[in-house]
Motif scaffolding. Structure first.
Motif, PDB file in Angstrom:
ATOM      1  N   ALA A 440       0.967  -1.136   0.538  1.00 23.20           N
ATOM      2  CA  ALA A 440      -0.210  -0.213  -0.674  1.00 23.20           C
ATOM      3  C   ALA A 440       1.030   0.984  -0.370  1.00 23.20           C
ATOM      4  N   SER A 441       1.689   1.144   0.925  1.00 26.62           N
ATOM      5  CA  SER A 441       2.761   2.331   1.327  1.00 26.62           C
ATOM      6  C   SER A 441       3.618   2.752  -1.001  1.00 26.62           C
ATOM      7  N   CYS A 442       4.142   1.342  -1.504  1.00 24.90           N
ATOM      8  CA  CYS A 442       4.466   1.509  -2.715  1.00 24.90           C
ATOM      9  C   CYS A 442       3.678   2.165  -3.836  1.00 24.90           C
ATOM     10  N   PHE A 443       2.151   1.945  -3.624  1.00 26.63           N
ATOM     11  CA  PHE A 443       1.654   2.103  -4.326  1.00 26.63           C
ATOM     12  C   PHE A 443       0.868   3.597  -4.338  1.00 26.63           C
ATOM     13  N   THR A 444       0.832   4.322  -3.157  1.00 25.16           N
ATOM     14  CA  THR A 444       0.668   5.717  -2.928  1.00 25.16           C
ATOM     15  C   THR A 444       1.340   6.121  -3.132  1.00 25.16           C
ATOM     16  N   ALA A 445       2.904   5.774  -3.383  1.00 20.93           N
ATOM     17  CA  ALA A 445       4.399   6.394  -3.627  1.00 20.93           C
ATOM     18  C   ALA A 445       4.193   7.091  -5.434  1.00 20.93           C
ATOM     19  N   LEU A 446       3.335   5.769  -5.335  1.00 22.98           N
ATOM     20  CA  LEU A 446       3.457   6.180  -7.141  1.00 22.98           C
ATOM     21  C   LEU A 446       2.151   6.728  -7.679  1.00 22.98           C
ATOM     22  N   GLY A 447       1.782   6.878  -7.016  1.00 23.21           N
ATOM     23  CA  GLY A 447       0.568   7.686  -7.368  1.00 23.21           C
ATOM     24  C   GLY A 447       1.045   9.366  -7.104  1.00 23.21           C
ATOM     25  N   PHE A 448       1.681   9.726  -6.506  1.00 21.43           N
ATOM     26  CA  PHE A 448       2.723  10.990  -6.164  1.00 21.43           C
ATOM     27  C   PHE A 448       3.477  10.531  -7.563  1.00 21.43           C
ATOM     28  N   ILE A 449       4.124   9.952  -8.001  1.00 20.50           N
ATOM     29  CA  ILE A 449       5.227  10.105  -9.137  1.00 20.50           C
ATOM     30  C   ILE A 449       3.938  10.458 -10.533  1.00 20.50           C
ATOM     31  N   PHE A 450       3.352   9.579 -10.223  1.00 23.57           N
ATOM     32  CA  PHE A 450       1.986   9.741 -11.227  1.00 23.57           C
ATOM     33  C   PHE A 450       1.602  11.486 -11.557  1.00 23.57           C
ATOM     34  N   MET A 451       0.902  11.900 -10.070  1.00 24.22           N
ATOM     35  CA  MET A 451       0.846  13.375 -10.125  1.00 24.22           C
ATOM     36  C   MET A 451       1.721  14.241 -10.176  1.00 24.22           C
ATOM     37  N   THR A 452       2.758  13.771  -9.930  1.00 26.23           N
ATOM     38  CA  THR A 452       4.503  14.475  -9.781  1.00 26.23           C
ATOM     39  C   THR A 452       4.088  14.609 -11.993  1.00 26.23           C
ATOM     40  N   MET A 453       4.713  13.441 -12.566  1.00 30.15           N
ATOM     41  CA  MET A 453       4.916  13.189 -13.603  1.00 30.15           C
ATOM     42  C   MET A 453       3.684  13.928 -14.533  1.00 30.15           C
ATOM     43  N   SER A 454       2.586  13.797 -14.424  1.00 34.75           N
ATOM     44  CA  SER A 454       1.515  14.382 -15.337  1.00 34.75           C
ATOM     45  C   SER A 454       1.729  16.371 -14.928  1.00 34.75           C
ATOM     46  N   LEU A 455       1.789  16.778 -14.356  1.00 41.16           N
ATOM     47  CA  LEU A 455       1.982  18.497 -13.547  1.00 41.16           C
ATOM     48  C   LEU A 455       2.938  19.318 -14.357  1.00 41.16           C
ATOM     49  N   THR A 456       3.933  17.599 -14.685  1.00 39.46           N
ATOM     50  CA  THR A 456       5.367  18.304 -15.373  1.00 39.46           C
ATOM     51  C   THR A 456       4.551  18.212 -16.545  1.00 39.46           C
ATOM     52  N   PHE A 457       4.159  17.549 -17.172  1.00 46.03           N
ATOM     53  CA  PHE A 457       4.019  17.396 -18.555  1.00 46.03           C
ATOM     54  C   PHE A 457       2.752  18.548 -18.974  1.00 46.03           C
ATOM     55  N   ILE A 458       2.369  19.055 -18.308  1.00 39.05           N
ATOM     56  CA  ILE A 458       1.148  19.944 -18.476  1.00 39.05           C
ATOM     57  C   ILE A 458       2.239  21.200 -18.746  1.00 39.05           C
ATOM     58  N   GLY A 459       2.856  21.170 -17.634  1.00 37.46           N
ATOM     59  CA  GLY A 459       3.964  22.804 -17.483  1.00 37.46           C
ATOM     60  C   GLY A 459       4.417  22.980 -18.707  1.00 37.46           C
ATOM     61  N   ILE A 460       5.149  21.875 -19.216  1.00 36.87           N
ATOM     62  CA  ILE A 460       5.775  21.757 -20.060  1.00 36.87           C
ATOM     63  C   ILE A 460       5.222  22.566 -21.677  1.00 36.87           C
ATOM     64  N   ASP A 461       4.168  21.602 -22.115  1.00 36.16           N
ATOM     65  CA  ASP A 461       3.040  22.230 -22.823  1.00 36.16           C
ATOM     66  C   ASP A 461       2.062  23.389 -22.528  1.00 36.16           C
ATOM     67  N   TRP A 462       1.996  24.112 -21.732  1.00 35.86           N
ATOM     68  CA  TRP A 462       1.810  25.155 -21.395  1.00 35.86           C
ATOM     69  C   TRP A 462       3.270  26.195 -21.500  1.00 35.86           C
TER      70      TRP A 462
END
Length: 473
Positions: A440-462
């Protein structure tokens, strides 16, 4: 006598919920909340669940199925068939595991409300955070569906009636059309007392998407290679020899953008617990099976749509699959019917998405209050009114939707279920160094990775978009 009954109830539920291999274990003092035939007052609902297994599958599948299916062929064109299948399989399995975590947490404390799990795990702030995340995410989903109605329905009417695109008729105005659709179709369904009643409309919505899939498969064998179809658009351009060749692995600058799209293809978690609440003969195993069947069905539909759409247009696949078909023949009656079917499907999905928002608002504004028709109707009307205003007066909220989706989706899929499990499952039963809590801890960490990655892509696209606009001046 009470101790004997409680002991029997514990045996029943511990048999239903395996203890090992990552499955949750129900503590004896909480088992009484799980016995759906208990005479004790319910902790989570004032409604005895009557929704069948099939209707629950329809509702959950409809919650999973969104307009994103139109972009899956484009995603495959930027990942390749094999890489797409690997990503889709991993994400489907992770979604099933996420539902498992939610159901385990709900089983331990006898609560079947996402917001109440937040309250149990983190106190009032957790309850408010869960409610806000659900509200923002589902309002974004409702708005995206109504945006499709706003822009696609006038085109369908225009083609059927032979009207020009510049027609000033009121029925060609997308703003008027979404108001009509909201009042005549969405609002009556949203006023249903229980989510289970929407099983029939959800089933019809899924039938519309099956029709869409059938046409995609048919068109694969009906349309020749894009080398001929799109030749008129590039007469003086020599196309590569592999234009009509399927690729198994593809890595390009668009690949990184498609990963978050696939990651959020199975978001249905706000609807899981409300559906569980209204399920007849509710058990964790029964609800988990509903989640597994729904995700498996959507996995098959997603993959078939993606691969047959991709094998029709290959590298010429556009971000919106129906728009790609329109380039072949704008007046194709079959494609027009598909457009109408997709419009019906997304319209019937809006009420299903609205129910968790209303439930979240009720948990925050009227905790512990019994059902009341006035509150039920007022919240639905206010939500639909607000979403209509958003869709009508905000011409482009792409980045707002992107930021909301990049933060709320990973929170609902990965972060909150993992944190709930870690906080709610007693440490004397599963210490932090146990395998289930490490997972469950690794699963939660994966969520933070996805969030960071998605926000990064949006920022680059912006930033890229701003640089292009400055360059244009």
């Amino acid at each position: 006598m009470e101790l004997q009954n409680l002991s029997k109830g514990n045996q029943h539920h511990e048999a239903d919920v395996p203890k090992e291999g990552g499955f949750c274990r129900v503590p004896p003092e909480k088992a009484k909340f799980l016995h759906h035939k208990s005479n004790a007052p319910s902790q989570f609902t004032d409604f005895e669940g009557k929704t069948s297994f099939a209707m629950s599958v329809f509702n959950l599948s409809n919650a999973i199925m969104g307009s994103g299916i139109l972009g899956l062929s484009y995603a495959m064109s930027n990942t390749g068939i094999v890489l797409f299948l690997i990503l889709l399989t991993c994400i489907a399995c992770l979604s099933c595991y996420s539902i498992h975590l939610l159901l385990c947490s709900a089983a331990v404390v006898g609560i079947r409300a996402y917001e109440q799990l937040g309250l149990r795990a983190f106190g009032p702030s957790g309850k408010i955070l869960a409610a806000v995340i659900i509200t923002l995410h589902n309002i974004g989903a409702m708005s995206s569906y109504l945006f499709i109605v706003k822009y696609e329905l006038p085109l369908v009417i225009q083609t059927f009636l032979g009207q020009s695109a510049s027609s000033d008729n009121w029925f060609m105005n997308g703003n008027y059309l979404i108001i009509i659709v909201t009042i005549c179709i969405i609002l009556p369904l949203a006023l249903m007392k229980h989510l289970g009643y929407l099983g029939y409309s959800s089933g019809f919505s899924l039938c519309c998407m099956v029709f869409f899939l059938s046409v995609v498969i048919y068109k694969r064998f009906n349309i020749s290679c894009p080398l001929e179809v799109f030749g008129n658009f590039s007469v003086n351009t020599s196309l590569p020899d592999d234009t009509c060749t399927a690729k198994f692995f593809t890595i390009n600058h668009e690949t990184t953008y498609t990963i978050p799209i696939l990651a959020f293809a199975f978001v249905c978690h706000p609807e899981v617990l409300p559906i569980y609440t209204e399920l007849s003969n509710p058990t964790k195993r029964r609800m988990q099976n509903i989640g597994n069947v729904s995700i498996l069905g959507m996995f098959i539909m997603y993959f078939l749509t993606a691969i047959f759409g991709y094998l029709t247009f290959y590298e010429n696949t556009e971000a919106e699959l129906l728009h790609t078909y329109s380039k072949v023949d704008l007046l194709d009656s079959l494609i027009l019917c598909v457009r109408l079917a997709v419009l019906v499907a997304v319209t019937l999905t809006v009420p299903v998405v609205l129910f968790p928002i209303r439930r979240a608002l009720l948990q925050i504004l009227f905790p512990g209050k019994p059902f009341h028709w006035l509150r039920h109707i007022a919240i639905a009307v206010c939500l639909l009114f607000s979403v209509n205003l958003l869709v009508i007066f905000v011409p482009n909220i792409r980045y707002i939707f992107g930021i909301i989706g990049a933060t709320t989706a990973p929170s609902l899929i990965f972060i909150l279920p993992g944190l709930f499990y870690i906080r709610i499952i007693p440490s004397d039963q599963e210490p932090m160094n146990s395998r289930p809590k490490i997972q469950a801890s690794c699963f939660t960490a994966l969520g933070f990775i996805f969030m960071t990655m998605s926000l990064t892509f949006i920022g680059i696209d912006w930033l890229i978009g701003e640089n292009r606009s400055h360059g244009g001046h």
